[in-house]
Design a protein around this motif. Structure first.
Motif, short mmCIF file in Angstrom:
data_model
loop_
_atom_site.label_atom_id
_atom_site.label_comp_id
_atom_site.label_asym_id
_atom_site.label_seq_id
_atom_site.Cartn_x
_atom_site.Cartn_y
_atom_site.Cartn_z
N GLU A 5 0.82 -1.20 0.00
CA GLU A 5 0.00 0.00 0.00
C GLU A 5 0.86 1.25 0.00
O GLU A 5 2.01 1.25 0.45
CB GLU A 5 -0.90 0.01 1.24
CG GLU A 5 -1.89 -1.14 1.28
CD GLU A 5 -2.75 -1.08 2.53
OE1 GLU A 5 -2.95 -2.13 3.14
OE2 GLU A 5 -3.19 0.03 2.89
N ASP A 6 0.27 2.34 -0.53
CA ASP A 6 0.96 3.62 -0.51
C ASP A 6 0.88 4.23 0.87
O ASP A 6 0.01 3.91 1.68
CB ASP A 6 0.32 4.57 -1.54
CG ASP A 6 0.58 4.12 -2.97
OD1 ASP A 6 -0.29 4.34 -3.80
OD2 ASP A 6 1.66 3.55 -3.21
N ASN A 26 0.90 3.32 5.80
CA ASN A 26 -0.25 3.00 4.98
C ASN A 26 -1.52 3.35 5.74
O ASN A 26 -1.47 3.71 6.93
CB ASN A 26 -0.26 1.53 4.55
CG ASN A 26 -0.07 0.59 5.73
OD1 ASN A 26 -0.82 0.64 6.69
ND2 ASN A 26 0.95 -0.24 5.65
N SER A 60 0.97 9.15 -2.25
CA SER A 60 0.36 8.94 -0.94
C SER A 60 -1.12 9.32 -0.94
O SER A 60 -1.59 10.09 -1.77
CB SER A 60 1.11 9.74 0.12
OG SER A 60 1.14 11.11 -0.23
N ALA A 138 6.11 4.21 1.74
CA ALA A 138 5.61 2.84 1.79
C ALA A 138 6.60 1.83 1.21
O ALA A 138 6.62 0.67 1.60
CB ALA A 138 4.28 2.74 1.05
#
Length: 270
Positions: A5-6, A26, A60, A138
Motif C-alpha cells: 500500500e501507498d 499506509n 500517498s 511505503a
C-alpha cells in the motif's frame, strides 16, 4: 503476494497559524492508531499538506482531518469512534497537549552498515556505522549518506561554531528487500535494521568464508586463543601416535596454520 500500500497522511488545525501533519506507512496503520513515521507543524493548511506529501511521496493517500486530530490528542480505536470527550474545550487545552514545534521525529532512528574491520590487529571484529533515517515511504527508507555523529562526539573540539546543517543527501533503501533478505547491499557492506543483526550476519559470513572454521570446529566470533584451544584438542584426538588418521591430522595442522595466518595478518606499511 499482496501489493504494497501507498503511504497515507492527514492534516488538522490546532489554532490560528498552527497546522499539524502526520504520515503513516499506509492507511491500515493510521486506522489502527499506530505511531506516524513522521509528523510536524506548519503555519497553514496548504503548507502542512505540502510537507506531508514531500515526506510521504506523490502517490500517498490523504486521510480525513480527524485522523490526525485523533492521534495528536491521544485517541484510540477507529476514527469514527471518536467522541466529544476527545475534543479540547478551549484553545488553552489545545496548547497543553501540543508538543514543541518541529518535533518531526521523537528521536533519531537508524539503519546500521556492518562490515569486517580492516584495521590491523582487529581481524574478525565487526564495525558498525549508523546512518540516520531521514524519511520513510511505503516502499523506501531514505538514510543520510553521511554516518551519524552524536552531539557528544563533538565535545572537546574547542570553541569553533557548529557546522552548518544543510539538507542531507540521502540513499534509498528498498523496504521489501530489507524485510525479505534482512539486509541491503551498499559498497561492499550491508545495511541492517539493527546492530545485532549486522554483527550476527557478518560473523556468519566470515565463518562460511573460511574453511579452517569447519576443519577446527570453530565459528566467529573467535580469536587466536580459541583457535589454539581447538587445535590442541583435535591434534590429540587425530595424532597418529594415539591411533588417529594421518590424513585427518595433516588437515588439522593445515587449518591451524591458515587460521594463525589470518589472525596475524596486518596492513602495516613500512
Amino acid at each position: 503476494m499482496t501489493e504494497e500500500e501507498d503511504a497515507a497522511y492527514a492534516c488538522c488545525s490546532f489554532g490560528i497559524g498552527r497546522w499539524y501533519w502526520a504520515v503513516w506507512a499506509n492507511e491500515a496503520e493510521a486506522m489502527a492508531g499506530a505511531r506516524p513515521l513522521a509528523s510536524g507543524y506548519e503555519k497553514s493548511g496548504d503548507a502542512a499538506q505540502n510537507k506531508a506529501v514531500e515526506v510521504a511521496g506523490p502517490q500517498s493517500k490523504r486521510l480525513p482531518t480527524k485522523w490526525a486530530s485523533r492521534y495528536k490528542r491521544g485517541g484510540a480505536g477507529r476514527p469514527e469512534e471518536l467522541g466529544k470527550q476527545d475534543k479540547p474545550k478551549s484553545r488553552l487545552s489545545r496548547r497543553a497537549v501540543a508538543p514543541a514545534r518541529g518535533d518531526v521525529l521523537a528521536r533519531p532512528t537508524f539503519l546500521y552498515l556492518a562490515s569486517e574491520s580492516e584495521e590491523a590487529g582487529a581481524r574478525g571484529e565487526v564495525v558498525i556505522v549508523r546512518h540516520r533515517i531521514v524519511r520513510r515511504t511505503a516502499k523506501k527508507i531514505f538514510v543520510d549518506r553521511e554516518p551519524y555523529r552524536d552531539e557528544k562526539e563533538n565535545d572537546g573540539e574547542g570553541d569553533a561554531p557548529p557546522p552548518a546543517n544543510p539538507k542531507p543527501r540521502t540513499l534509498a533503501v528498498e523496504r521489501e528487500t530489507l524485510r525479505r533478505e534482512g539486509k541491503v547491499p551498499h559498497r561492499g557492506a550491508y545495511f541492517y535494521a539493527s546492530e545485532d543483526e549486522g554483527v550476527r550476519d557478518v560473523h556468519a559470513t566470515l565463518t562460511a568464508r573460511h574453511d579452517w572454521c569447519a576443519a577446527l570446529g570453530v565459528k566467529f566470533p573467535c580469536s587466536a586463543e580459541s583457535i589454539k584451544t581447538a587445535y590442541r584438542r583435535l591434534s590429540r584426538e587425530n595424532h597418529p601416535d594415539a591411533g588417529g588418521n594421518p590424513a585427518d591430522f595433516r588437515a588439522v595442522e593445515q587449518a591451524y596454520r591458515e587460521a594463525l595466518d589470518y589472525f596475524s595478518t596486518t596492513d602495516d606499511v613500512e
